[in-house]
Scaffold this motif. Structure first.
Motif, mmCIF file in Angstrom:
data_model
loop_
_atom_site.group_PDB
_atom_site.id
_atom_site.type_symbol
_atom_site.label_atom_id
_atom_site.label_comp_id
_atom_site.label_asym_id
_atom_site.label_seq_id
_atom_site.Cartn_x
_atom_site.Cartn_y
_atom_site.Cartn_z
ATOM 1 N N LEU A 442 0.845 -1.185 0.000
ATOM 2 C CA LEU A 442 0.000 0.000 0.000
ATOM 3 C C LEU A 442 0.881 1.236 0.000
ATOM 4 N N LEU A 443 0.494 2.204 -0.777
ATOM 5 C CA LEU A 443 1.220 3.462 -0.879
ATOM 6 C C LEU A 443 0.495 4.508 -0.044
ATOM 7 N N ALA A 444 1.188 5.038 0.956
ATOM 8 C CA ALA A 444 0.592 6.037 1.853
ATOM 9 C C ALA A 444 1.399 7.323 1.789
ATOM 10 N N THR A 489 2.537 21.767 -13.031
ATOM 11 C CA THR A 489 1.195 21.191 -13.071
ATOM 12 C C THR A 489 0.449 21.551 -11.797
ATOM 13 N N SER A 490 -0.824 21.145 -11.780
ATOM 14 C CA SER A 490 -1.626 21.400 -10.583
ATOM 15 C C SER A 490 -1.129 20.592 -9.399
ATOM 16 N N LEU A 491 -0.498 19.426 -9.683
ATOM 17 C CA LEU A 491 0.041 18.605 -8.606
ATOM 18 C C LEU A 491 1.314 19.219 -8.024
ATOM 19 N N ALA A 492 2.147 19.765 -8.875
ATOM 20 C CA ALA A 492 3.419 20.330 -8.432
ATOM 21 C C ALA A 492 3.373 21.843 -8.551
ATOM 22 N N PRO A 493 3.261 22.551 -7.454
ATOM 23 C CA PRO A 493 3.297 24.016 -7.533
ATOM 24 C C PRO A 493 4.683 24.501 -7.922
ATOM 25 N N ALA A 494 4.800 25.773 -8.122
ATOM 26 C CA ALA A 494 6.082 26.360 -8.521
ATOM 27 C C ALA A 494 7.136 26.054 -7.472
ATOM 28 N N GLY A 495 8.294 25.581 -7.943
ATOM 29 C CA GLY A 495 9.384 25.250 -7.045
ATOM 30 C C GLY A 495 9.431 23.791 -6.645
ATOM 31 N N GLU A 507 1.270 2.457 -8.692
ATOM 32 C CA GLU A 507 2.023 3.646 -9.057
ATOM 33 C C GLU A 507 1.293 4.903 -8.594
ATOM 34 N N GLY A 508 2.100 5.894 -8.268
ATOM 35 C CA GLY A 508 1.552 7.182 -7.877
ATOM 36 C C GLY A 508 2.576 8.269 -8.112
ATOM 37 N N THR A 509 2.143 9.470 -8.030
ATOM 38 C CA THR A 509 3.038 10.618 -8.212
ATOM 39 C C THR A 509 3.027 11.466 -6.950
ATOM 40 N N ILE A 510 4.152 12.119 -6.697
ATOM 41 C CA ILE A 510 4.284 12.957 -5.515
ATOM 42 C C ILE A 510 5.166 14.155 -5.875
ATOM 43 N N ALA A 511 4.857 15.288 -5.295
ATOM 44 C CA ALA A 511 5.617 16.517 -5.533
ATOM 45 C C ALA A 511 6.470 16.821 -4.305
ATOM 46 N N LEU A 512 7.758 17.008 -4.526
ATOM 47 C CA LEU A 512 8.695 17.328 -3.459
ATOM 48 C C LEU A 512 9.434 18.622 -3.809
ATOM 49 N N PRO A 513 9.784 19.414 -2.815
ATOM 50 C CA PRO A 513 10.445 20.702 -3.098
ATOM 51 C C PRO A 513 11.916 20.517 -3.430
#
Length: 620
Positions: A442-444, A489-495, A507-513
Motif C-alpha cells: 500500500l502506498l501512503a 502542473t496542478s500537482l506540483a506548484p512552482a518550485g 504507481e503514484g506521483t508525488i511533488a517534493l520541493p
C-alpha cells in the motif's frame, strides 16, 4: 533721561560681550584657532578614549569637557584654581582625568553612586622615627582636619618619612605597615581598627541593577548544516539562571563570612559582608551596570541574473523534418492500364475493396489458380508526407536581466544576538510504502520529515562595540533559501518537482520541493557607517545546442541552410552588503530613523520616475 540712556548702553555692551565670549563648554574643547584639543572617537560612551593637547588650560573647563565626552558624573571642590598643560594620545578617560588632576595637585576619589570627586586635599611633610602609631595618626588628623577614631588595639611604633603626599594616602600607608585597616563610616568618619575586627561589623546592602540582566531563555538561532549553535545546547538545572555577573560578585565575598543573593523578580542583588567588600561590590556593579549602546544593521542581499540567448540558423521545429508513411485504404483500381492486352490483364483486382472473399484469384484464368480460392488482400501504397516540415529562419538575440533585492534592517544591543526572518513556511508530503493485510503493498502519504521548509531570507548577527571607539566587531550569518523546482502542473506548484513512486497497479506521483540555499558565516570589523561586501559569488553557465538535418546539415557552406544553433549564457551574482551604525543616545536614534525615511522617499521617487519613463518615454 541720561540714566536711562546709560542703562541701555550697559545692557547692549553686556549682550555683545555675552555673544562674543566663548561658552564654557566650547572653551574646554577648542583652542584659539577653533580646533578641538580634546577629541574622542566614541563621544558619550563610558569607555571613551581621549586625545588631549592642552596648554595652560583651566582645570575646571578640562574636567567639564571630560565629563561630557565620557558621560560620567564628576564634581569639583570649591576653591580649586589651577591650569594644566598636557599632551596625551588615545588614553582611557579615567586615566586622563587622574593625570590631569595630579598635574594640578589634586586627586580623584569616588563617592557613593559612582560619582567622581576632584579635590585638593592637604599634603603632609613630616618625618618620624620609632614613633608610636597613635601619635602619627594624631598628627595626620590635625593636618587634614579629618575625624579619625582609633581602636585601643592599635599599638606599635613606626618610622615614617613623607613629603608632599595627600594625607589619606599617608594614613593608609602608615596603618597598613602594622597590619591595621582604615574603615570609612558615614559622615566621613574614619576608624582605624585591626583587620580581624572588621569581620565583626558586617553590613547589608541592596544594589539595584538597571541594565544588566540574566541571559534570556529565548535564544535566536539559524538552521544550517554549515554552522553549529553551541549556546542553544547549554542545559541548566531547575531553578538555575545564566548570569555571569552573579558568579563574579560571589567570588568577591569573604568565604564563610559574607553572603550574596540575587532576586530575579526585581533584578536586585543583596550582599552582606564587611564594609570594604560591600564597597568593592558596589564599585564593580557601577562599572558594569551602564547603559549599553545599540547597533543598527542595514543589510542588502542582492541576487542578479543576466541571460544572453543567441539563436541563429534554419530551425526544423521542435520535432525536426518528418516523413510519414500512411497505411490507409487506396482506390481499388491498381496503377495499371487494364484491358490493353498486357500481362496485367491476367491479374484480378479486388472489386469490393475489402477482404470479404467475394473475389478469387489472383489470376483471371481459373486453371491457373490453386484449387482453394485465393483472396486478394487490400494493397495500400505508402506516401511521403512533407506537409509537416517547417523551415523557419531565426536570427534572434535575447538579453534578459533580473535582480532580487532584500533589505532587512535590525537593531540590537551591544553583545546581544539578534535575528530576523522574512519569508514563509512551505509544507510538503512524502511517500511511505506499507504491506497490506492481504500481502500487497500500500502506498501512503504523510508529511515530510523536514516539513515545513522555511523559504526566504534570515539574518543572525551578534555585534560587539570595541570600547572607546566607533568600531564594531560583528558575527554575521545571512542565509537565503528558495524553491527552484520545475513543476508546472496542478500537482506540483512552482518550485516543486514531480516524482513517480511505486510500480504496477500501485504507481503514484508525488511533488517534493527542490531547495537552493546560500549561507555565509563570518566575523568582520567595521567602523560605524562603513559598508562591507560579505559575499560576491559569481556563477557563469554556458549551454550550446545545434539542430540540423542529417547529411544535408553536414554539407559545407550549404549546410547552414539545414541547421540551427542556439547559444545560451547565464551569469548569476550573489552580493551581501552590511552597514552597522552605532547608536549611543536618543539623538543618534532619531538621526538613524531620519536617514531611513529619507532613503525610502528616494526609492519611492526613483520608482515613480521609472514608471513614468516607461509610460511616456524619456525627456531627453
Amino acid at each position: 533721561m541720561q540714566a536711562v540712556r546709560n542703562g541701555i548702553i550697559c545692557a547692549l555692551a553686556w549682550c555683545v560681550s555675552f555673544a562674543t565670549a566663548p561658552g564654557q563648554e566650547g572653551a574646554a574643547t577648542k583652542d584659539a584657532q577653533g580646533k578641538e584639543d580634546i577629541r574622542s572617537e566614541a563621544e558619550g560612551d563610558r569607555a571613551s578614549r581621549l586625545t588631549l593637547k592642552l596648554k595652560d588650560r583651566d582645570l575646571r573647563d578640562v574636567v567639564l569637557s571630560i565629563r561630557r565626552k565620557a558621560n560620567v558624573n564628576i564634581i569639583m571642590d570649591a576653591g580649586i584654581e589651577a591650569t594644566v598643560t598636557i599632551d596625551l594620545q588615545d588614553v582611557h578617560w579615567r586615566q586622563a582625568l587622574t593625570l590631569v588632576a595630579e598635574q594640578a595637585g589634586c586627586i580623584v576619589s569616588e563617592v557613593d553612586g559612582g560619582v567622581l570627586r576632584v579635590e585638593k586635599p592637604p599634603r603632609v611633610y613630616f618625618a618620624f622615627e620609632n614613633t608610636d602609631i597613635q601619635k602619627v595618626i594624631d598628627t595626620i588628623a590635625k593636618i587634614s582636619g579629618a575625624n579619625i577614631v582609633v581602636a585601643p588595639e592599635v599599638k606599635g611604633t613606626i618610622t615614617v618619612r613623607l613629603k608632599n603626599i595627600p594625607w589619606r594616602d599617608a594614613l593608609e600607608a602608615s596603618v597598613k605597615t602594622l597590619g591595621f585597616v582604615v574603615v570609612q563610616e558615614d559622615r566621613g568618619i574614619l576608624r582605624v581598627v585591626p583587620a580581624s575586627n572588621i569581620q565583626q561589623d558586617l553590613e547589608t546592602a541592596t544594589i539595584q541593577l538597571r541594565y544588566v540582566r540574566p541571559s534570556s531563555v529565548y535564544v535566536p538561532f539559524i538552521n544550517s548544516e554549515y554552522i553549529e549553535n553551541k549556546r542553544g545546547k547549554q542545559q541548566l538545572a531547575k531553578g538555575e539562571i545564566n548570569f555571569t555577573l552573579l558568579d563574579t560578585l560571589k567570588s568577591m565575598v569573604t568565604p564563610d563570612v559574607g553572603s550574596l543573593e540575587y532576586v530575579q523578580e526585581t533584578n536586585v542583588i543583596m550582599v552582606k559582608d564587611t564594609r570594604p567588600v560591600v564597597d568593592d561590590v558596589r564599585k564593580t556593579v557601577a562599572m558594569i551596570d551602564v547603559e549599553p549602546s545599540q547597533i543598527q544593521l542595514d543589510v542588502r542581499f542582492v541576487t542578479t541574473s543576466n541571460e544572453d540567448l543567441l539563436d541563429i540558423g534554419i530551425s526544423p521545429g521542435g520535432n525536426g523534418y518528418t516523413a510519414s508513411l500512411g497505411l490507409g485504404q487506396i482506390p481499388t483500381r491498381l496503377p495499371f492500364n487494364l484491358g490493353s492486352g498486357g500481362w496485367d490483364d491476367r491479374i484480378i483486382a479486388n472489386p469490393t475493396g475489402d477482404n470479404s472473399g467475394q473475389a478469387a484469384g489472383p489470376f483471371a484464368d481459373d486453371g491457373l489458380n490453386a484449387p482453394a480460392a485465393t483472396t486478394i488482400p487490400n494493397v495500400v501504397f505508402g506516401a511521403l508526407n512533407l506537409q509537416q516540415v517547417t523551415a523557419t529562419l531565426r536570427l534572434l538575440k535575447k538579453d534578459a536581466r533580473s535582480e532580487i533585492v532584500q533589505a532587512p534592517q535590525i537593531t540590537a544591543l551591544d553583545h546581544q544576538t539578534a535575528t530576523i526572518f522574512v519569508g514563509e513556511a512551505v509544507r510538503y508530503a512524502q511517500a511511505r510504502v506499507e504491506q497490506g493485510q492481504a500481502g500487497g503493498l500500500l502506498l501512503a502519504l504523510e508529511e515530510g520529515d523536514e516539513s515545513p521548509v522555511s523559504v526566504g531570507f534570515q539574518l543572525l548577527a551578534t555585534p560587539h562595540i570595541v570600547p572607546g571607539t566607533d568600531k564594531v566587531i560583528m558575527e554575521i550569518i545571512p542565509q537565503r533559501t528558495a524553491l527552484t523546482g520545475t513543476g508546472s502542473t496542478s500537482l506540483a506548484p512552482a518550485g516543486f518537482d514531480v516524482f513517480t513512486v511505486g510500480s504496477g497497479g500501485q504507481e503514484g506521483t508525488i511533488a517534493l520541493p527542490r531547495i537552493a540555499s546560500s549561507t555565509l558565516a563570518t566575523t568582520v570589523l567595521l567602523r560605524s557607517g562603513q559598508t562591507a561586501v560579505l559575499g560576491g559569488l559569481k556563477t557563469k553557465a554556458e549551454n550550446e545546442t545545434v539542430t540540423k538535418l542529417p547529411l544535408l546539415g553536414d554539407i559545407p557552406v550549404l549546410g547552414y541552410l539545414f541547421k540551427g544553433r542556439t547559444k545560451q549564457e547565464t551569469t548569476s551574482t550573489l552580493l551581501v552588503f552590511i552597514t552597522p551604525q552605532v547608536i549611543r543616545s536618543a539623538e543618534d536614534m532619531e538621526q538613524s530613523m531620519q536617514r531611513a525615511l529619507e532613503e525610502r522617499v528616494r526609492d519611492h521617487r526613483s520608482s515613480v520616475a521609472q514608471q513614468r519613463e516607461a509610460i511616456f518615454g524619456s525627456d531627453k
